[in-house]
Design a protein around this motif. Structure first.
Motif, PDB file in Angstrom:
ATOM      1  N   TYR A 161       0.805  -1.222   0.000  1.00  0.00           N
ATOM      2  CA  TYR A 161       0.000   0.000   0.000  1.00  0.00           C
ATOM      3  C   TYR A 161       0.840   1.275   0.000  1.00  0.00           C
ATOM      4  CZ  TYR A 161      -3.905  -3.113   0.856  1.00  0.00           C
ATOM      5  OH  TYR A 161      -4.849  -4.113   0.733  1.00  0.00           O
ATOM      6  N   ILE A 162       2.163   1.132   0.050  1.00  0.00           N
ATOM      7  CA  ILE A 162       3.043   2.298   0.044  1.00  0.00           C
ATOM      8  C   ILE A 162       3.215   2.806  -1.385  1.00  0.00           C
ATOM      9  CG2 ILE A 162       5.384   3.118   0.513  1.00  0.00           C
ATOM     10  CD1 ILE A 162       5.516   1.118   2.818  1.00  0.00           C
ATOM     11  N   THR A 163       3.061   4.120  -1.565  1.00  0.00           N
ATOM     12  CA  THR A 163       3.254   4.765  -2.864  1.00  0.00           C
ATOM     13  C   THR A 163       4.215   5.939  -2.679  1.00  0.00           C
ATOM     14  OG1 THR A 163       1.559   6.503  -2.734  1.00  0.00           O
ATOM     15  CG2 THR A 163       0.798   4.281  -3.317  1.00  0.00           C
ATOM     16  N   PRO A 164       4.617   6.599  -3.761  1.00  0.00           N
ATOM     17  CA  PRO A 164       5.476   7.792  -3.623  1.00  0.00           C
ATOM     18  C   PRO A 164       4.821   8.914  -2.821  1.00  0.00           C
ATOM     19  CG  PRO A 164       5.605   6.946  -5.862  1.00  0.00           C
ATOM     20  CD  PRO A 164       4.522   6.175  -5.182  1.00  0.00           C
ATOM     21  N   ARG A 165       3.470   8.891  -2.673  1.00  0.00           N
ATOM     22  CA  ARG A 165       2.781   9.929  -1.901  1.00  0.00           C
ATOM     23  C   ARG A 165       2.640   9.570  -0.424  1.00  0.00           C
ATOM     24  NH1 ARG A 165       0.248  14.003  -4.682  1.00  0.00           N
ATOM     25  NH2 ARG A 165       0.611  15.023  -2.681  1.00  0.00           N
ATOM     26  N   SER A 166       3.025   8.365  -0.041  1.00  0.00           N
ATOM     27  CA  SER A 166       2.899   7.946   1.362  1.00  0.00           C
ATOM     28  C   SER A 166       3.809   8.796   2.249  1.00  0.00           C
ATOM     29  CB  SER A 166       3.266   6.470   1.523  1.00  0.00           C
ATOM     30  OG  SER A 166       2.439   5.654   0.731  1.00  0.00           O
ATOM     31  N   LYS A 167       3.250   9.337   3.324  1.00  0.00           N
ATOM     32  CA  LYS A 167       4.037  10.196   4.212  1.00  0.00           C
ATOM     33  C   LYS A 167       3.973   9.773   5.676  1.00  0.00           C
ATOM     34  CE  LYS A 167       5.081  15.079   4.911  1.00  0.00           C
ATOM     35  NZ  LYS A 167       4.700  16.476   4.525  1.00  0.00           N
ATOM     36  N   ILE A 168       2.801   9.295   6.103  1.00  0.00           N
ATOM     37  CA  ILE A 168       2.590   8.964   7.520  1.00  0.00           C
ATOM     38  C   ILE A 168       2.061   7.545   7.646  1.00  0.00           C
ATOM     39  CG2 ILE A 168       1.212   9.506   9.593  1.00  0.00           C
ATOM     40  CD1 ILE A 168       1.080  12.402   8.610  1.00  0.00           C
ATOM     41  N   ASN A 197      11.231   3.953   3.197  1.00  0.00           N
ATOM     42  CA  ASN A 197      10.241   4.770   2.504  1.00  0.00           C
ATOM     43  C   ASN A 197      10.056   6.151   3.134  1.00  0.00           C
ATOM     44  OD1 ASN A 197       8.819   2.962   0.323  1.00  0.00           O
ATOM     45  ND2 ASN A 197       9.149   1.636   2.097  1.00  0.00           N
ATOM     46  N   ASP A 198      10.945   6.495   4.070  1.00  0.00           N
ATOM     47  CA  ASP A 198      10.988   7.818   4.678  1.00  0.00           C
ATOM     48  C   ASP A 198       9.629   8.235   5.258  1.00  0.00           C
ATOM     49  OD1 ASP A 198      12.327  10.092   5.489  1.00  0.00           O
ATOM     50  OD2 ASP A 198      11.882  11.206   3.651  1.00  0.00           O
ATOM     51  N   LEU A 199       9.006   7.317   6.000  1.00  0.00           N
ATOM     52  CA  LEU A 199       7.706   7.586   6.604  1.00  0.00           C
ATOM     53  C   LEU A 199       7.866   8.190   7.995  1.00  0.00           C
ATOM     54  CD1 LEU A 199       5.845   4.248   5.736  1.00  0.00           C
ATOM     55  CD2 LEU A 199       5.732   6.420   4.481  1.00  0.00           C
ATOM     56  N   ILE A 200       6.909   9.020   8.365  1.00  0.00           N
ATOM     57  CA  ILE A 200       6.769   9.488   9.747  1.00  0.00           C
ATOM     58  C   ILE A 200       5.696   8.620  10.408  1.00  0.00           C
ATOM     59  CG2 ILE A 200       5.939  11.380  11.218  1.00  0.00           C
ATOM     60  CD1 ILE A 200       8.663  11.955  10.165  1.00  0.00           C
ATOM     61  N   VAL A 201       5.932   8.209  11.651  1.00  0.00           N
ATOM     62  CA  VAL A 201       4.976   7.374  12.376  1.00  0.00           C
ATOM     63  C   VAL A 201       4.255   8.211  13.427  1.00  0.00           C
ATOM     64  CG1 VAL A 201       4.675   5.384  13.906  1.00  0.00           C
ATOM     65  CG2 VAL A 201       6.327   5.276  12.020  1.00  0.00           C
ATOM     66  N   ILE A 202       2.935   8.150  13.418  1.00  0.00           N
ATOM     67  CA  ILE A 202       2.135   8.656  14.531  1.00  0.00           C
ATOM     68  C   ILE A 202       1.756   7.442  15.359  1.00  0.00           C
ATOM     69  CG2 ILE A 202      -0.002   9.787  15.241  1.00  0.00           C
ATOM     70  CD1 ILE A 202       0.075  11.394  12.650  1.00  0.00           C
ATOM     71  N   SER A 203       2.324   7.332  16.544  1.00  0.00           N
ATOM     72  CA  SER A 203       2.118   6.157  17.393  1.00  0.00           C
ATOM     73  C   SER A 203       1.166   6.517  18.537  1.00  0.00           C
ATOM     74  CB  SER A 203       3.453   5.660  17.950  1.00  0.00           C
ATOM     75  OG  SER A 203       3.291   4.463  18.676  1.00  0.00           O
ATOM     76  N   ASP A 204      -0.078   6.099  18.394  1.00  0.00           N
ATOM     77  CA  ASP A 204      -1.113   6.373  19.398  1.00  0.00           C
ATOM     78  C   ASP A 204      -1.042   5.289  20.468  1.00  0.00           C
ATOM     79  OD1 ASP A 204      -3.389   6.744  20.910  1.00  0.00           O
ATOM     80  OD2 ASP A 204      -4.727   7.035  19.207  1.00  0.00           O
ATOM     81  N   GLU A 205      -0.517   5.657  21.641  1.00  0.00           N
ATOM     82  CA  GLU A 205      -0.250   4.675  22.698  1.00  0.00           C
ATOM     83  C   GLU A 205      -1.116   4.908  23.929  1.00  0.00           C
ATOM     84  OE1 GLU A 205       4.032   4.263  23.239  1.00  0.00           O
ATOM     85  OE2 GLU A 205       4.382   4.474  21.077  1.00  0.00           O
ATOM     86  N   ILE A 206      -2.344   5.384  23.702  1.00  0.00           N
ATOM     87  CA  ILE A 206      -3.236   5.705  24.810  1.00  0.00           C
ATOM     88  C   ILE A 206      -3.556   4.483  25.667  1.00  0.00           C
ATOM     89  CG2 ILE A 206      -5.325   5.430  23.395  1.00  0.00           C
ATOM     90  CD1 ILE A 206      -4.830   7.971  26.278  1.00  0.00           C
ATOM     91  N   TYR A 207      -3.481   3.281  25.084  1.00  0.00           N
ATOM     92  CA  TYR A 207      -3.782   2.069  25.849  1.00  0.00           C
ATOM     93  C   TYR A 207      -2.512   1.336  26.304  1.00  0.00           C
ATOM     94  CZ  TYR A 207      -8.552   2.662  24.120  1.00  0.00           C
ATOM     95  OH  TYR A 207      -9.804   3.161  23.840  1.00  0.00           O
ATOM     96  N   ALA A 208      -1.367   2.015  26.272  1.00  0.00           N
ATOM     97  CA  ALA A 208      -0.093   1.361  26.582  1.00  0.00           C
ATOM     98  C   ALA A 208      -0.094   0.639  27.920  1.00  0.00           C
ATOM     99  CB  ALA A 208       1.046   2.383  26.537  1.00  0.00           C
ATOM    100  N   GLU A 209      -0.687   1.267  28.943  1.00  0.00           N
ATOM    101  CA  GLU A 209      -0.684   0.664  30.273  1.00  0.00           C
ATOM    102  C   GLU A 209      -1.630  -0.538  30.360  1.00  0.00           C
ATOM    103  OE1 GLU A 209       1.344   1.124  32.515  1.00  0.00           O
ATOM    104  OE2 GLU A 209       2.039   3.188  32.607  1.00  0.00           O
ATOM    105  N   LEU A 210      -2.544  -0.638  29.403  1.00  0.00           N
ATOM    106  CA  LEU A 210      -3.505  -1.747  29.408  1.00  0.00           C
ATOM    107  C   LEU A 210      -2.990  -2.850  28.483  1.00  0.00           C
ATOM    108  CD1 LEU A 210      -5.188   0.778  30.407  1.00  0.00           C
ATOM    109  CD2 LEU A 210      -7.176  -0.417  29.559  1.00  0.00           C
ATOM    110  N   THR A 211      -1.826  -3.385  28.829  1.00  0.00           N
ATOM    111  CA  THR A 211      -1.219  -4.494  28.092  1.00  0.00           C
ATOM    112  C   THR A 211      -1.120  -5.658  29.061  1.00  0.00           C
ATOM    113  OG1 THR A 211       0.080  -2.925  26.772  1.00  0.00           O
ATOM    114  CG2 THR A 211       0.762  -5.222  26.709  1.00  0.00           C
ATOM    115  N   TYR A 212      -1.731  -6.794  28.702  1.00  0.00           N
ATOM    116  CA  TYR A 212      -1.953  -7.847  29.696  1.00  0.00           C
ATOM    117  C   TYR A 212      -0.899  -8.948  29.718  1.00  0.00           C
ATOM    118  CZ  TYR A 212      -6.426  -5.467  29.692  1.00  0.00           C
ATOM    119  OH  TYR A 212      -7.393  -4.510  29.753  1.00  0.00           O
TER     120      TYR A 212
END
Length: 391
Positions: A161-168, A197-212
């Protein structure tokens, strides 16, 4: 003038209302409903955190803070991030306090996207990522994750799914709605592809503490990933502080400065009383938070056992507080199943397609509800399936 539709922005008209909120509105109109719908802890914010807010008000803390938020809170977040994910951030330059993680997602997308840039969104996913991308004039690209992979994002799938327009690339683990997680080896397999592919990652870790089953790992902690990752987190889920609306973003100073610029003009700052409460949560909230997480883990086991008993196949969630069972044995679409279940048995759950087309055939059930309500809901769902089971 009968309609104002012609005056509305095309981008706004193009996005659907939240599938979660649609069912929440139905619940509020129906008496006697047991809701496993909205993802909100059924705990009240621990007393010592509420007391910190009362004390702040008594002391007259009712003014603006800096746009970035109280430095004292940013320092506590820096300590927390170093301890929990092993990454150091400058409180002065690399941390921004936001109105929940929802604002942080919006700010990150608007700070990074030019018109037509593509955002890779693994699905099923939380409902705001794709609409948020559209509102920032980007293009959301759905990347499927699968039950048989435990809903982990696989690099061989992502690469297609990565293309030359992929950024995030958005990574949201533990995942809402599936409860899936990404372990260190999963993230390591993605890293080379992200860097290549020089991507920036937005890592949403709101549930990080809820790992069992073991601790949470952030992709920002991997070599080469710190500066190309924006880590988002907050207090809503782990500390039962949904209504306080406090989140934060950590990342490269250039990106945080750009996000702060937008935040300045749209929000100004997060409420000071909530920020004071968040400081208390980080300093003294660990034991109460652990107690709540242990309780969620117990409820997780109960709801999984219940689904098995009534014949619903369900992936075992490893994090967050959601289960995502298949309802294919009913022969119904996700929306039809949820609407009939609500009308006939007064149980509210969310259709899987609210989280993307890849969620069709499933429902999301939030087990941040009392054990009694979970057990009653399972019983009612069993009665429903007895009437509606396909074949």
């Amino acid at each position: 003038m009968n309609s104002m539709q012609n005056y509305l922005a095309d981008t706004v008209k193009s996005i659907p209302p939240s599938g979660i909120r649609r069912f929440f509105d139905l619940v509020t109109q129906t008496k006697g409903v047991i809701s496993l719908g909205v993802g909100e802890p059924d705990f009240v914010t621990p007393w010592h955190i509420r007391e910190a807010c009362f004390y702040a008000l008594e002391k007259g803390y009712t003014m603006y803070t800096s746009n970035s938020g109280l430095l004292e809170l940013r320092e506590e977040i820096a300590n927390y991030m170093k301890k929990k994910i092993g990454v150091e951030y400058s409180p002065q330059r690399e941390i921004l306090i936001t109105i929940g993680v929802s604002e942080a997602v919006d700010l990150a997308l608007r700070a990074l996207l030019n018109p037509g840039d593509e955002v890779l969104v693994p699905e099923p996913s939380f409902v705001s990522y794709a609409p948020g991308t559209v509102l920032a004039y980007g293009k959301a690209v759905s990347v499927p994750t699968y039950f048989e992979d435990e809903y982990r994002l696989k690099p061989e799938v992502l690469e297609k799914y990565i293309t030359p327009r992929s950024k995030i690339l958005i990574l949201a683990y533990p995942n809402n709605p599936t409860g899936g997680i990404m372990e260190k080896e999963d993230l390591e397999k993605l890293r080379d592809l992200i860097i290549k592919n020089d991507l920036i990652v937005i890592s949403d870790e709101i549930y990080a503490e809820l790992t069992y089953n073991g601790g949470h790992v952030s992709i920002a902690s991997l070599p080469g990933m710190r500066d190309r990752t924006i880590v988002l987190n907050g207090f809503s889920k782990a500390y039962a502080m949904t209504g306080w609306r406090i989140g934060y973003a950590c990342g490269h100073p250039d990106i945080i400065a750009a996000m702060t610029k937008i935040h300045q003009y749209t929000i100004m700052c997060a409420p000071i009383m909530s920020q004071m409460a968040a400081i208390e949560a980080l300093r003294h909230g660990e034991s109460e938070m652990r107690r709540m997480v242990d309780d969620y883990n117990n409820r997780r086991k109960i709801i999984l056992s219940g689904f098995k008993e009534i014949g619903l196949d369900c992936f075992e969630p490893k994090g967050a507080f959601y289960a995502f069972p298949s309802i294919k044995i009913s022969g119904m679409s996700s929306e039809e199943f949820c609407e009939k279940l609500l009308m006939e048995e007064k149980v509210a759950v969310v259709p899987g397609n609210a989280f993307g087309a890849n969620g069709e055939g499933h429902i999301r059930c939030c087990y941040a509800a009392s054990i009694k309500n979970i057990e009653i809901a399972i019983e009612r769902m069993g009665n429903f399936l007895a009437r509606h089971r396909k074949g």
